[in-house]
Design a protein around this motif. Sequence first.
Motif, mmCIF file in Angstrom:
data_model
loop_
_atom_site.group_PDB
_atom_site.id
_atom_site.type_symbol
_atom_site.label_atom_id
_atom_site.label_comp_id
_atom_site.label_asym_id
_atom_site.label_seq_id
_atom_site.Cartn_x
_atom_site.Cartn_y
_atom_site.Cartn_z
ATOM 1 N N HIS A 166 13.338 -21.716 7.515
ATOM 2 C CA HIS A 166 13.749 -20.945 6.411
ATOM 3 C C HIS A 166 13.892 -19.308 6.907
ATOM 4 C CE1 HIS A 166 12.930 -24.500 3.672
ATOM 5 N NE2 HIS A 166 13.694 -23.882 2.888
ATOM 6 N N GLU A 167 12.927 -18.938 7.480
ATOM 7 C CA GLU A 167 12.913 -17.600 8.163
ATOM 8 C C GLU A 167 13.992 -17.435 8.999
ATOM 9 O OE1 GLU A 167 11.500 -13.667 8.563
ATOM 10 O OE2 GLU A 167 11.130 -15.236 7.145
ATOM 11 N N GLY A 168 14.755 -18.606 9.735
ATOM 12 C CA GLY A 168 15.640 -18.342 10.589
ATOM 13 C C GLY A 168 16.989 -18.186 9.872
ATOM 14 N N VAL A 169 16.838 -18.868 8.415
ATOM 15 C CA VAL A 169 17.899 -18.765 7.434
ATOM 16 C C VAL A 169 18.216 -17.277 6.985
ATOM 17 C CG1 VAL A 169 18.934 -19.281 5.345
ATOM 18 C CG2 VAL A 169 18.186 -21.192 7.059
ATOM 19 N N ARG A 170 16.871 -16.683 6.721
ATOM 20 C CA ARG A 170 16.879 -15.384 6.229
ATOM 21 C C ARG A 170 17.330 -14.378 7.038
ATOM 22 N NH1 ARG A 170 13.703 -11.015 5.612
ATOM 23 N NH2 ARG A 170 12.368 -11.705 7.289
ATOM 24 N N THR A 171 16.979 -14.320 8.502
ATOM 25 C CA THR A 171 17.141 -13.358 9.190
ATOM 26 C C THR A 171 18.517 -13.696 10.246
ATOM 27 O OG1 THR A 171 15.754 -14.371 10.964
ATOM 28 C CG2 THR A 171 14.871 -12.741 9.441
ATOM 29 N N ASN A 172 18.958 -14.968 10.148
ATOM 30 C CA ASN A 172 20.076 -15.613 10.989
ATOM 31 C C ASN A 172 19.646 -15.379 12.482
ATOM 32 O OD1 ASN A 172 22.394 -16.516 11.116
ATOM 33 N ND2 ASN A 172 23.410 -14.926 11.487
ATOM 34 N N ARG A 173 18.357 -15.631 12.923
ATOM 35 C CA ARG A 173 17.965 -15.693 14.339
ATOM 36 C C ARG A 173 16.730 -16.300 14.219
ATOM 37 N NH1 ARG A 173 16.049 -9.912 16.768
ATOM 38 N NH2 ARG A 173 13.951 -11.005 17.257
ATOM 39 N N ILE A 174 16.232 -16.987 15.432
ATOM 40 C CA ILE A 174 15.023 -17.761 15.701
ATOM 41 C C ILE A 174 13.792 -16.708 16.175
ATOM 42 C CG2 ILE A 174 14.314 -19.813 16.849
ATOM 43 C CD1 ILE A 174 16.813 -21.170 16.865
ATOM 44 N N ASP A 175 12.846 -16.619 15.522
ATOM 45 C CA ASP A 175 11.790 -15.848 15.902
ATOM 46 C C ASP A 175 10.666 -16.941 15.788
ATOM 47 O OD1 ASP A 175 12.544 -12.958 16.796
ATOM 48 O OD2 ASP A 175 13.350 -13.184 14.644
ATOM 49 N N THR A 176 9.777 -17.308 16.770
ATOM 50 C CA THR A 176 8.786 -18.100 16.716
ATOM 51 C C THR A 176 7.481 -17.532 17.295
ATOM 52 O OG1 THR A 176 9.282 -19.159 18.926
ATOM 53 C CG2 THR A 176 10.257 -19.982 17.161
ATOM 54 N N VAL A 177 7.203 -16.379 17.757
ATOM 55 C CA VAL A 177 6.096 -15.997 18.133
ATOM 56 C C VAL A 177 5.294 -15.450 17.063
ATOM 57 C CG1 VAL A 177 7.080 -15.225 20.481
ATOM 58 C CG2 VAL A 177 7.071 -13.552 18.779
ATOM 59 N N ARG A 178 3.889 -15.503 17.168
ATOM 60 C CA ARG A 178 3.102 -15.221 16.374
ATOM 61 C C ARG A 178 2.854 -13.671 16.387
ATOM 62 N NH1 ARG A 178 1.054 -20.287 17.795
ATOM 63 N NH2 ARG A 178 0.831 -21.816 16.054
ATOM 64 N N PRO A 179 2.293 -13.040 15.397
ATOM 65 C CA PRO A 179 2.333 -11.390 15.350
ATOM 66 C C PRO A 179 1.597 -10.921 16.550
ATOM 67 C CG PRO A 179 2.024 -12.145 13.179
ATOM 68 C CD PRO A 179 1.763 -13.518 13.939
ATOM 69 N N ASP A 183 8.781 -5.758 26.850
ATOM 70 C CA ASP A 183 10.077 -5.592 26.596
ATOM 71 C C ASP A 183 10.558 -6.547 25.764
ATOM 72 O OD1 ASP A 183 10.268 -3.079 28.168
ATOM 73 O OD2 ASP A 183 11.186 -4.388 29.894
ATOM 74 N N PRO A 184 11.310 -6.332 24.733
ATOM 75 C CA PRO A 184 11.930 -7.429 23.720
ATOM 76 C C PRO A 184 12.807 -8.408 24.714
ATOM 77 C CG PRO A 184 12.380 -5.513 23.047
ATOM 78 C CD PRO A 184 11.836 -4.881 24.363
ATOM 79 N N ARG A 185 12.870 -9.715 24.110
ATOM 80 C CA ARG A 185 13.488 -10.874 24.876
ATOM 81 C C ARG A 185 15.237 -10.336 25.084
ATOM 82 N NH1 ARG A 185 15.811 -15.883 22.629
ATOM 83 N NH2 ARG A 185 15.857 -17.273 24.398
ATOM 84 N N ARG A 186 15.854 -10.463 25.992
ATOM 85 C CA ARG A 186 17.007 -10.137 26.077
ATOM 86 C C ARG A 186 17.875 -11.556 26.274
ATOM 87 N NH1 ARG A 186 17.876 -4.835 26.079
ATOM 88 N NH2 ARG A 186 16.080 -3.618 26.616
ATOM 89 N N ASP A 187 18.452 -12.151 25.415
ATOM 90 C CA ASP A 187 19.296 -13.393 25.445
ATOM 91 C C ASP A 187 20.132 -13.614 24.360
ATOM 92 O OD1 ASP A 187 18.513 -16.291 26.656
ATOM 93 O OD2 ASP A 187 19.356 -16.309 24.669
ATOM 94 N N GLY A 198 19.148 -14.441 21.035
ATOM 95 C CA GLY A 198 18.352 -13.581 20.160
ATOM 96 C C GLY A 198 16.907 -14.192 20.006
ATOM 97 N N GLY A 199 16.285 -13.285 19.155
ATOM 98 C CA GLY A 199 15.040 -13.881 18.844
ATOM 99 C C GLY A 199 13.822 -14.007 19.777
ATOM 100 N N GLU A 200 12.630 -13.693 19.362
ATOM 101 C CA GLU A 200 11.314 -13.851 20.144
ATOM 102 C C GLU A 200 10.779 -15.240 20.357
ATOM 103 O OE1 GLU A 200 10.243 -11.744 22.402
ATOM 104 O OE2 GLU A 200 11.884 -10.082 21.882
ATOM 105 N N VAL A 201 10.814 -15.929 21.509
ATOM 106 C CA VAL A 201 10.310 -17.273 21.672
ATOM 107 C C VAL A 201 9.154 -17.225 22.762
ATOM 108 C CG1 VAL A 201 12.450 -18.086 20.840
ATOM 109 C CG2 VAL A 201 12.286 -17.630 23.269
ATOM 110 N N TYR A 202 8.522 -18.409 22.670
ATOM 111 C CA TYR A 202 7.364 -18.696 23.591
ATOM 112 C C TYR A 202 7.875 -19.251 24.910
ATOM 113 C CZ TYR A 202 3.817 -17.630 20.284
ATOM 114 O OH TYR A 202 3.088 -17.016 19.384
#
Length: 292
Positions: free
Chosen positions: A211-224, A234-238, A241-245
Amino acid sequence: MPEGHTLHRLALDLGDAFAGRQVRVTSPQGRFAESAAQIDGTVVTAAQAWGKHLFLDLSDGHHVHVHLGLYGTWAVHRHVPAVPEPVGQVRMRLVTGDGAGTFALADLRGATACDLITTEQRDSVVERLGPDPLRTQALPPSDPDAAWARIRRSRTSIAALLMDQSVLAGVGNVYRAEILFRHRVDPFRPGSSMRIGRWQQMWDDLVVLMHEGVRTNRIDTVRPEHTPEAMGRDPRRDDHGGEVYVYRRDGQPCLVCGARVRTRELAHRNLFWCPRCQPRFRSRAEAARRLR
């Protein structure tokens, strides 16, 4: 291939642009021309997604069924002052006035499927799909027990089962890798060895993440505590998009334990996991043998 959140985001965008409006339907490429002529001038009553399938419901009782596959794209534009000439291989084009003296426009390119179908045919497609974590508020709501019934009886790896759209609809390679990591599950663990409590936790997590992916239109899965800001990295460059483990981080240090993320092909897709955070599952019998 786009994951379920992308299709649900597209359904929202298409609904906002076309629902309740009469549409001009054409097929500049020609492959959808006969069907386009049949539904030209109808009203779009709704746009909805089930897993990776998208349906446009029309006032004449038909539905346009779209599956983007690996290469499909659907560009939706609002408030266009004039309708431009199509660019590239546009399978289907939708155009409507938006009530403000401008136009809404959507061009579909490269989709695996773009078919005009009946309600019975749509229902047949949906019946073959597992529950969709993004349809928990739909009628009827998706039921995680339907997926669990398949998982608990199968010796297939949980990683493969999560990608089986007849087991669970909408989960793709990114969410598959990330949900297994977040719950410290060995990707190669047989589905039948899972416990219902762990499955329910994974389902609940998928509902929130997707649902958060729908809201932001990207996949973020890392905890705060593992964001770039919190870790000073550095932020992920891919291009996804999005921050993943672990997804597409093979050979890089795990953000939690520092071990090197690993990758291996499974069912023709690259699987990513951390061997330390997701230790190999051993059955009780196997564990007992190792202690002898």
